[in-house]
Design a protein around this motif. Structure first.
Motif, PDB file in Angstrom:
ATOM      1  N   VAL A   1       0.833  -1.211   0.000  1.00 41.57           N
ATOM      2  CA  VAL A   1       0.000   0.000   0.000  1.00 41.57           C
ATOM      3  C   VAL A   1       0.861   1.253   0.000  1.00 41.57           C
ATOM      4  CG1 VAL A   1      -1.850   1.262   1.190  1.00 41.57           C
ATOM      5  CG2 VAL A   1      -1.778  -1.233   1.346  1.00 41.57           C
TER       6      VAL A   1
ATOM      7  N   THR B   1      -3.758   5.167  -2.439  1.00 38.93           N
ATOM      8  CA  THR B   1      -4.905   6.018  -2.133  1.00 38.93           C
ATOM      9  C   THR B   1      -4.657   7.441  -2.629  1.00 38.93           C
ATOM     10  OG1 THR B   1      -3.990   6.510   0.051  1.00 38.93           O
ATOM     11  CG2 THR B   1      -5.546   4.674  -0.084  1.00 38.93           C
TER      12      THR B   1
ATOM     13  N   PHE C   1      -9.555   5.715   4.642  1.00 36.15           N
ATOM     14  CA  PHE C   1      -9.506   4.330   4.159  1.00 36.15           C
ATOM     15  C   PHE C   1      -9.920   3.365   5.279  1.00 36.15           C
ATOM     16  CE2 PHE C   1      -7.518   0.421   2.529  1.00 36.15           C
ATOM     17  CZ  PHE C   1      -7.818   0.506   1.176  1.00 36.15           C
TER      18      PHE C   1
ATOM     19  N   LEU D   1     -10.682  -1.722   1.515  1.00 36.83           N
ATOM     20  CA  LEU D   1      -9.741  -2.816   1.244  1.00 36.83           C
ATOM     21  C   LEU D   1     -10.471  -3.971   0.563  1.00 36.83           C
ATOM     22  CD1 LEU D   1      -6.768  -3.945   1.846  1.00 36.83           C
ATOM     23  CD2 LEU D   1      -7.977  -5.338   3.519  1.00 36.83           C
TER      24      LEU D   1
ATOM     25  N   LYS E   1     -11.844  -0.782   6.251  1.00 38.40           N
ATOM     26  CA  LYS E   1     -11.880  -2.188   5.816  1.00 38.40           C
ATOM     27  C   LYS E   1     -12.653  -2.374   4.517  1.00 38.40           C
ATOM     28  CE  LYS E   1     -11.290  -4.325  10.323  1.00 38.40           C
ATOM     29  NZ  LYS E   1     -11.797  -5.232  11.356  1.00 38.40           N
TER      30      LYS E   1
ATOM     31  N   CYS F   1      -6.538  -7.335   6.918  1.00 44.47           N
ATOM     32  CA  CYS F   1      -5.659  -8.277   6.208  1.00 44.47           C
ATOM     33  C   CYS F   1      -5.428  -9.518   7.059  1.00 44.47           C
ATOM     34  CB  CYS F   1      -4.328  -7.614   5.859  1.00 44.47           C
ATOM     35  SG  CYS F   1      -4.456  -6.499   4.458  1.00 44.47           S
TER      36      CYS F   1
ATOM     37  N   TRP G   1      -6.014   8.627   2.414  1.00 41.87           N
ATOM     38  CA  TRP G   1      -5.620   7.583   3.369  1.00 41.87           C
ATOM     39  C   TRP G   1      -6.369   7.650   4.713  1.00 41.87           C
ATOM     40  CZ3 TRP G   1      -4.335   2.860   3.440  1.00 41.87           C
ATOM     41  CH2 TRP G   1      -3.887   2.276   4.629  1.00 41.87           C
TER      42      TRP G   1
ATOM     43  N   GLU H   1      -6.958  -0.376  10.773  1.00 43.01           N
ATOM     44  CA  GLU H   1      -8.057  -1.072  10.079  1.00 43.01           C
ATOM     45  C   GLU H   1      -7.531  -1.996   8.981  1.00 43.01           C
ATOM     46  OE1 GLU H   1     -11.772  -0.113   9.171  1.00 43.01           O
ATOM     47  OE2 GLU H   1     -12.132   0.635  11.203  1.00 43.01           O
ATOM     48  N   THR H   2      -6.600  -1.471   8.198  1.00 42.59           N
ATOM     49  CA  THR H   2      -6.067  -2.257   7.074  1.00 42.59           C
ATOM     50  C   THR H   2      -5.316  -3.481   7.594  1.00 42.59           C
ATOM     51  OG1 THR H   2      -5.856  -0.194   5.845  1.00 42.59           O
ATOM     52  CG2 THR H   2      -4.681  -2.084   4.954  1.00 42.59           C
ATOM     53  N   THR H   3      -4.520  -3.269   8.632  1.00 44.79           N
ATOM     54  CA  THR H   3      -3.751  -4.372   9.202  1.00 44.79           C
ATOM     55  C   THR H   3      -4.692  -5.446   9.737  1.00 44.79           C
ATOM     56  OG1 THR H   3      -2.073  -2.766   9.854  1.00 44.79           O
ATOM     57  CG2 THR H   3      -1.944  -4.932  10.886  1.00 44.79           C
TER      58      THR H   3
END
Ligand code: IPE
Ligand code: IPE
Ligand code: MG
Length: 246
Positions: free
Chosen positions: A18, A190, A219, A224, A221, A52, A216, A47-49
Motif C-alpha cells: 500500500v 490512495t 480508508f 480494502l 476495511k 488483512c 488515506w 483497520e487495514t492491518t
C-alpha cells in the motif's frame, strides 16, 4: 451480500502493498495542518492491518516514509518521526495479541535514534508471531534498495563467493530488503495519484495496480475489500493469451 463475504479466500493475495497517500490534502480539506492528517492516518493503518490479518493475507507492506520525504519541512518530518515512535509503542500489544510480526524495509539506521530504537524493540518483541507480517517501508526507496543489492552482489563476487554468471532473478531477489517475501500481487495507492513514487520497483513487475481517490485517513476495511474484489475479477495473464489460461 456484504463485501467481505464476496471475497474468494482461495484467491486471496498473499502479499498486499500500500502507498498510503493523501494525509496532507485530507487535513487541508478539514481546515487543519498537515500533521493532523498523519495522525488520522493511524486509524487506517490499524483497520487495514486488522482486515488483512482477519482475511489471511500473509504480508502487508505499507509505505510509511520515503527517502524523498526527508525534503519536506523539518517540522513535518519531526512530527512524522514522533508519530512513528508513539504509534509503534501503542500498537505492540495489539500486534502480539493478533500474532502479527513487524518488519521494516529501508535504511532504518538513518532514522532518529528514538524512532530507530522503538522500531527495533517492536520488531524484536513481535518476531515470534506467525499469523501475518506487517512490513513498514521506512526511509525506503526502491532505487536505494536495488543499488544496495547490486553492491552486495558485487562484494560477494569480488570475494569469490559468487560467480557473476550465477546471478539470476532469484539471486537478485534474495539480495533485496524483501528477501524471503513473495512479490505483492496487489498494490493499492490512495488519494487519486497514479504513480509509483519509487516503491518496490523490482517486486511489482507483475503486480495488479489499484488506485482509489479515497484519502488515506478515510480508508477503511470496506475500501480494502473493494480493492481485493476488484483484484479478483482481473485476469492475470503473465504474458500468455487469455485462451491459454482456461
Ligand atoms: C502520505 O500523505 C503520508 C506520507 C507521505 C508520509 P501525504 O503527506 O503525502 O499527503 P498529500 O499527498 O500531501 O495529500
Ligand atoms: C509516497 O507518497 C511515499 C509515502 C506514501 C510514504 P508521496 O506523497 O511522498 O509521493 P509523491 O512525492 O507525491 O510522489
Ligand atoms: Mg502525498
Amino acid at each position: 451480500m456484504d463485501l467481505k463475504s464476496q471475497i474468494n479466500l482461495e484467491k486471496l493475495p498473499r502479499h498486499i502493498a500500500v502507498i498510503m497517500d493523501g494525509n496532507g490534502r485530507w487535513a487541508k480539506e478539514h481546515g487543519m495542518p498537515r500533521v493532523f492528517g498523519h495522525r488520522n492516518g493511524v486509524k487506517a493503518v490499524r483497520e487495514t492491518t486488522e482486515a488483512c490479518a482477519e482475511l489471511g493475507v500473509e504480508y502487508l507492506t505499507l509505505y510509511a516514509f520515503s527517502t524523498e520525504n526527508w525534503s519536506r519541512p523539518q517540522t513535518e518530518v519531526n512530527a512524522l518521526m514522533a508519530l512513528l515512535v508513539e504509534t509503534i509503542k501503542n500498537e505492540v500489544k495489539t500486534l502480539n495479541k493478533n500474532s502479527i510480526r513487524l518488519k521494516a524495509i529501508g535504511d532504518i539506521s538513518k532514522l532518529p535514534p528514538k524512532s530507530y530504537n522503538a522500531l527495533r524493540s517492536a520488531m524484536e518483541d513481535t518476531s515470534q508471531n506467525e499469523r501475518m507480517t506487517l512490513v513498514l517501508a521506512l526511509n525506503y526507496s526502491s532505487r536505494w534498495e536495488i543499488v544496495e543489492a547490486a553492491k552486495k552482489l558485487a562484494e560477494q563476487a569480488k570475494a569469490g563467493e559468487l560467480s557473476p554468471k550465477d546471478i539470476d532473478n532469484d539471486v537478485f531477489s534474495n539480495a533485496l530488503a524483501t528477501q524471503g517475501m513473495p512479490d505483492p500481487e496487489l498494490l493499492i495507492r490512495t488519494s487519486g495519484e497514479t504513480r509509483i513514487s519509487n516503491y518496490l520497483l523490482w517486486q511489482i513487475a507483475y503486480t495488479e495496480l489499484y488506485f482509489t481517490p479515497v484519502r488515506w485517513p478515510d480508508f477503511r476495511k470496506e475500501h480494502l475489500y473493494e480493492a481485493i474484489l476488484n483484484f479478483q475479477q482481473r485476469e492475470r495473464r503473465f504474458g500468455k493469451t487469455s485462451e491459454q489460461l482456461t
